[in-house]
Design a protein around this motif. Structure first.
Motif, short mmCIF file in Angstrom:
data_model
loop_
_atom_site.label_atom_id
_atom_site.label_comp_id
_atom_site.label_asym_id
_atom_site.label_seq_id
_atom_site.Cartn_x
_atom_site.Cartn_y
_atom_site.Cartn_z
N SER A 30 -85.18 18.82 -33.91
CA SER A 30 -83.94 19.57 -34.16
C SER A 30 -83.79 19.90 -35.64
CB SER A 30 -82.71 18.78 -33.68
OG SER A 30 -82.81 18.52 -32.30
N GLU A 87 -83.51 22.67 -37.04
CA GLU A 87 -82.55 23.74 -37.30
C GLU A 87 -81.13 23.22 -37.50
OE1 GLU A 87 -86.05 25.12 -35.06
OE2 GLU A 87 -84.55 23.58 -34.67
N ALA A 119 -81.11 32.02 -33.02
CA ALA A 119 -80.10 31.44 -32.14
C ALA A 119 -79.21 30.44 -32.87
CB ALA A 119 -80.76 30.77 -30.94
N ASN A 120 -79.72 29.90 -33.98
CA ASN A 120 -78.96 28.90 -34.73
C ASN A 120 -78.50 29.42 -36.09
OD1 ASN A 120 -79.04 26.18 -33.17
ND2 ASN A 120 -81.10 27.03 -32.94
N THR A 159 -85.63 30.71 -32.09
CA THR A 159 -84.81 29.51 -32.28
C THR A 159 -84.02 29.59 -33.59
OG1 THR A 159 -86.43 28.19 -31.05
CG2 THR A 159 -84.85 27.00 -32.40
#
Length: 224
Positions: free
Chosen positions: A151, A153, A176-177, A173
């Motif tokens: 994790s 991000e 998206a973050n 990813t």
């Protein structure tokens, strides 16, 4: 002697993308793994060749198994090999599989260029401590490295770090973050690695596999 110990060669692979993209290279050598590691609970898998078995290990552990001779050869990403250091390993072939890039990413809105130019001390979260340290040292940027295992991000989003160093493939990813890629450190692909003692003592058994992998890598349309 048990059948397990009579297998001449052991290949170390990790689950996921590397296993999936190594399978066609094995097929080119006339070898099929008899079970799917994603569904099997076994960690030692037989193959269609009596000359080869596959052990399924964590990606970061592949070089260690090969270095100490628990596996004769294996497939590992360049990122993993750089962190490991490559001691006791022969790396004859870039297999041109599992392509991605190692990059620096920050939360959208963070002025990375300005922070670097002003000589700010950045907090950087990563599991690639060696690569990150080398990269920022070469740029003359002072960083405090925070080791994380997953994790990545999340770190900038909760204020743990200003930036992350991680592998990026599609970038989905990150987007998206609410993170953006600000700097590419290096291109990454996976290598065939061989135990140095095995290369000497089991050369005759290894050679057909090494030759087949080399041919398949040259024909791989994903080659960079």
């Amino acid at each position: 002697m048990s059948a397990l110990h009579s297998v001449p060669l052991t290949l170390a692979l990790s689950k996921g993308r590397i296993f999936e993209e190594t399978a066609p290279l094995l097929a080119a050598a006339g070898v099929v793994v008899t079970e799917d590691p994603e569904t099997s609970r076994k960690l030692i898998l037989s193959t269609s060749s009596p000359q080869l078995r596959v052990i399924v290990v964590r990606a970061s552990d592949v070089p260690t198994y090969v270095q100490y001779g628990a596996a004769d050869f294996g497939v590992a990403g360049k990122d993993v090999l750089l962190e490991h250091g490559g001691a006791g390993l022969y790396q004859p072939i870039d297999l041109n599989i599992a392509h991605c890039r190692m990059s620096v990413a920050v939360q959208a809105g963070f002025d990375y260029a300005r922070a670097v130019q002003q000589g700010a001390r950045l907090r950087v979260a990563t599991k690639y401590l060696h690569c990150a340290r080398e990269h920022f040292a070469a740029k003359g940027v002072h960083v405090d490295l925070i080791k994380l295992y997953g994790s990545m991000e999340l770190a900038p989003l909760v204020g743990l770090a200003d930036a992350i160093v991680d592998l990026v493939s599609s970038g989905g990813t990150l987007r998206a973050n609410n993170l953006v890629e600000v700097e590419e450190i290096m291109q990454i692909s996976s290598r065939l690695i061989v135990n140095q003692a095995a290369l000497k003592l089991k050369r005759q058994a290894l050679k057909p596999f090494l030759d087949a992998f080399a041919r398949a890598a040259q024909l791989n349309p994903a080659a960079a």
